[in-house]
Scaffold this motif. Structure first.
Motif, PDB file in Angstrom:
ATOM      1  N   LYS A  44      -4.394 -10.154   4.436  1.00 59.97           N
ATOM      2  CA  LYS A  44      -4.607 -10.618   2.954  1.00 59.97           C
ATOM      3  C   LYS A  44      -4.315 -11.992   2.939  1.00 59.97           C
ATOM      4  O   LYS A  44      -3.419 -12.627   3.416  1.00 59.97           O
TER       5      LYS A  44
ATOM      6  N   CYS B  30       4.574 -19.166  -5.644  1.00 62.45           N
ATOM      7  CA  CYS B  30       3.050 -18.739  -5.947  1.00 62.45           C
ATOM      8  C   CYS B  30       1.920 -19.257  -5.058  1.00 62.45           C
ATOM      9  O   CYS B  30       0.942 -18.825  -4.974  1.00 62.45           O
TER      10      CYS B  30
ATOM     11  N   PHE C  80      -7.800 -16.261 -11.321  1.00 59.53           N
ATOM     12  CA  PHE C  80      -7.623 -14.833 -10.668  1.00 59.53           C
ATOM     13  C   PHE C  80      -7.983 -13.774 -11.585  1.00 59.53           C
ATOM     14  O   PHE C  80      -8.343 -12.841 -11.106  1.00 59.53           O
TER      15      PHE C  80
ATOM     16  N   PHE D  73       3.443 -13.427  -7.804  1.00 56.36           N
ATOM     17  CA  PHE D  73       3.452 -14.270  -6.672  1.00 56.36           C
ATOM     18  C   PHE D  73       2.751 -13.288  -5.359  1.00 56.36           C
ATOM     19  O   PHE D  73       2.274 -13.854  -4.620  1.00 56.36           O
TER      20      PHE D  73
ATOM     21  N   ASN E 216       0.609 -10.638  -5.754  1.00 56.76           N
ATOM     22  CA  ASN E 216      -0.760 -10.290  -6.013  1.00 56.76           C
ATOM     23  C   ASN E 216      -1.062 -11.187  -7.385  1.00 56.76           C
ATOM     24  O   ASN E 216      -0.752 -10.387  -8.425  1.00 56.76           O
ATOM     25  N   PRO E 217      -1.859 -12.196  -7.195  1.00 54.60           N
ATOM     26  CA  PRO E 217      -1.982 -13.012  -8.573  1.00 54.60           C
ATOM     27  C   PRO E 217      -3.084 -12.016  -9.432  1.00 54.60           C
ATOM     28  O   PRO E 217      -3.239 -12.468 -10.698  1.00 54.60           O
TER      29      PRO E 217
END
Lengths: 256, 301
Positions: free
Chosen positions: A92, A216, B32, B268, B270-271
């Motif tokens: 991913k 992030c 997103f 963080f 998985n947006p």
């Protein structure tokens, strides 16, 4: 809408280049299409206890075939997991992230140190200039060096003196009397401090690419900040976000 | 099927918000996810003046989680009102919760008063900040201080007040009762657990601040237990959080007594997680023939 994507993608090749250094090509057309030299991507671990994405700089972009190359050092459990992956495995990825280098200058020096070397390769390919490349290594393990040779004159410094100039990248610039109107650099902070001092002293414009622990990767969490000279318009304090406003900054913008 | 929840008189379209500090003011994640689909957006903490935050490194990954010591870096209430609130107002279906931080009671009061005339739906008060006048101990670690600061907030706030509780206490229910006694309209919990990581190769702390707040799935069982204990003690609504990674985790909190849930560190990883959790709760309700999400709140006693 943004040009960032997050998706599962396929590894088309994964090879060990030298001790602890790995090279991976990923089939990811959208990222390849949008990416610029100096940008990075985030890779996600499969191991569930490792939550945070790993930011890795883009080493090469093949827009025709829709491929992106990452060259990275195994620095912990996440990068160790990536190094064990093989062609055909999925991973991913989010990207492209960050600002990237501004392509400018007629006679330029690209300075890469250690694992800061990979992002300089796509930059060397992209610049329309007289390119001089200075690569700083610890010892004679000169990963990626030959790949720079088609794009400019390559100079090497090694800490142990086994190849090229004994010492650091600035020693190599001085020994070879290199001149430039533009410097680009990526590497460890002590090296970037040296590059900044050299550029300021000689009145040469310089862009440097910074690194910091990130969460992030897109500018929301404010983990990866650096000190800026001026008050930043977004944060309203003297901090810039490396993942979003950087990772590339002009040397005079920031305090190292 | 009803996903709407009512938190202190404010109706959210679904019971999902984001944990303060993990989502900025939404803009970065708007690339997103559709921000209109999230029940409420809880902003990063904002103070009366800009705060520069802590030195770096500010975060470190730990097993199943992370520790952070960002130091509540924020642009200050003036720029926040000019820029962040108008941005969030574009998402008409989504409620706006502004998280407020301060180093003294006066700091908090100033921000809450400044927000009185702004079009925001709720205020969340972060009482894990160090109280400089009381020697740096957090407001949230003493029940008398919790009650006192809650009263001050309620005197000044035009919007419903959510008090965000620290888990770094011996008895979380005591703090919850103190906030309720002070007039809190709702509670959110848990904030991060104070942790530490040492880099053995460099023989140093992983964070420049030495300690940081632990978050992520590693803390979830602690958080579920605390939500349950607080739900048994108080009668005001609860927003539960702490390590929610998916719909199953969110449902655990709801069944323990949370009326709504916040998603933090998972953003963080998985947006797109917020939308996925909402969809996952809906699927669970369909599969189990549940007509109203509120029927699940506190169903495990």
């Amino acid at each position: 809408m943004s040009d960032k994507v997050i998706k599962d993608t396929i590894i088309t090749s994964s090879v060990k280049m030298s001790e602890g250094i790995y090279s991976m090509w990923l089939k990811e057309e959208e990222i390849a299409k949008a990416a610029k030299p100096g940008q990075f991507v985030s890779l996600y671990c499969k191991e569930g206890s490792q939550l945070l994405p790993r930011p890795i700089s883009i080493c090469e972009i093949d827009k025709k075939q829709g491929l992106v190359r990452l060259v990275y050092r195994v620095a912990g459990k996440g990068t160790l997991e990536f190094s064990n992956m093989q062609a055909g495995d999925s991973i991913k990825i989010m990207g492209p992230l960050g600002n990237g280098f501004t392509l400018e200058g007629k006679k330029v020096i690209l300075i890469g140190g250690g694992i800061g070397i990979p992002p300089m390769l796509e930059l060397a390919k992209s610049l329309d200039a007289n390119v001089q490349v200075v690569l700083g290594y610890r010892d004679g393990d000169l990963f990626l060096k030959e790949e720079f040779e088609p794009y400019g004159t390559v100079y090497v410094s090694t800490e142990d003196g086994s190849v090229g100039t004994k010492g650091n990248v600035i020693d190599a610039i001085n020994e070879n009397n290199l001149e430039a109107d533009m410097i680009f650099s990526c590497g460890p902070t002590p090296m970037l401090k040296g590059v900044k001092a050299y550029a300021m002293k000689n009145g040469i414009k310089a862009q440097i690419s910074l690194e910091e622990k990130m969460a992030c990767g897109i500018g929301a969490c404010l983990a990866c900040v650096c000190k800026s000279k001026e008050k930043d318009s977004h944060t309203n304090v003297n901090n810039k976000r490396i993942c979003k406003d950087g990772p590339v900054f002009y040397v005079e913008e920031i305090d190292l | 099927m009803n996903m709407k929840v009512n938190i202190a008189g404010v109706e959210w379209n679904n019971p999902v918000t984001v944990a303060s500090g993990t989502f900025g003011s939404g803009k970065e994640y708007g690339e997103f996810v559709d921000l209109n689909k999230i029940g409420a957006i809880t902003t990063k903490g904002v103070a009366n003046v800009p705060w520069p935050g802590n030195p770096t490194p500010r975060i470190a990954e730990t097993y199943g989680g992370m520790i952070n010591a960002i130091g509540l870096q924020n642009p200050g209430i003036d720029l926040f009102c000019q820029r962040d609130i108008p941005y969030l107002q574009k998402f008409a279906d989504t409620k706006i919760i502004v998280n407020v931080c301060g180093k003294s009671t006066e700091d908090y009061c100033e921000v809450v008063e400044r927000l009185a005339d702004e079009k925001v739906d709720m205020l969340e008060i972060n009482i894990s900040c160090p109280n400089v006048k009381e020697g740096g101990i957090a407001f949230g670690q003493d029940p008398k201080a919790v009650e006192a600061i809650t009263k001050e907030m309620k005197k000044r706030a035009k919007q419903p007040v959510i008090m965000k509780l620290s888990p770094n206490v011996t008895n979380i229910a005591e703090m919850a009762l103190a906030a309720e006694a002070g007039g809190a309209d709702a509670l959110s919990l848990i904030n991060t657990l104070t942790g530490m990581k040492i880099d053995i190769n460099r023989r140093t702390f992983a964070l420049a601040n030495k300690t940081g707040g632990l978050s992520g799935p590693a803390i979830k069982p602690v958080a579920v237990r605390m939500v349950y204990q607080v739900a048994q003690a108080v009668s005001i609504p609860i927003i539960g959080m702490g390590g929610i990674m998916n719909a199953e985790d969110a449902l655990e909190f709801i069944m323990a007594g949370a009326n709504a849930v916040s998603i933090g560190t998972a953003n963080f990883h998985n947006p797109k997680v917020t939308e996925e959790v909402i969809a996952g709760i809906e699927s669970f309700m369909k599969e189990n023939n549940i007509k109203d999400i509120n029927d699940l709140v506190g169903c495990v006693k």
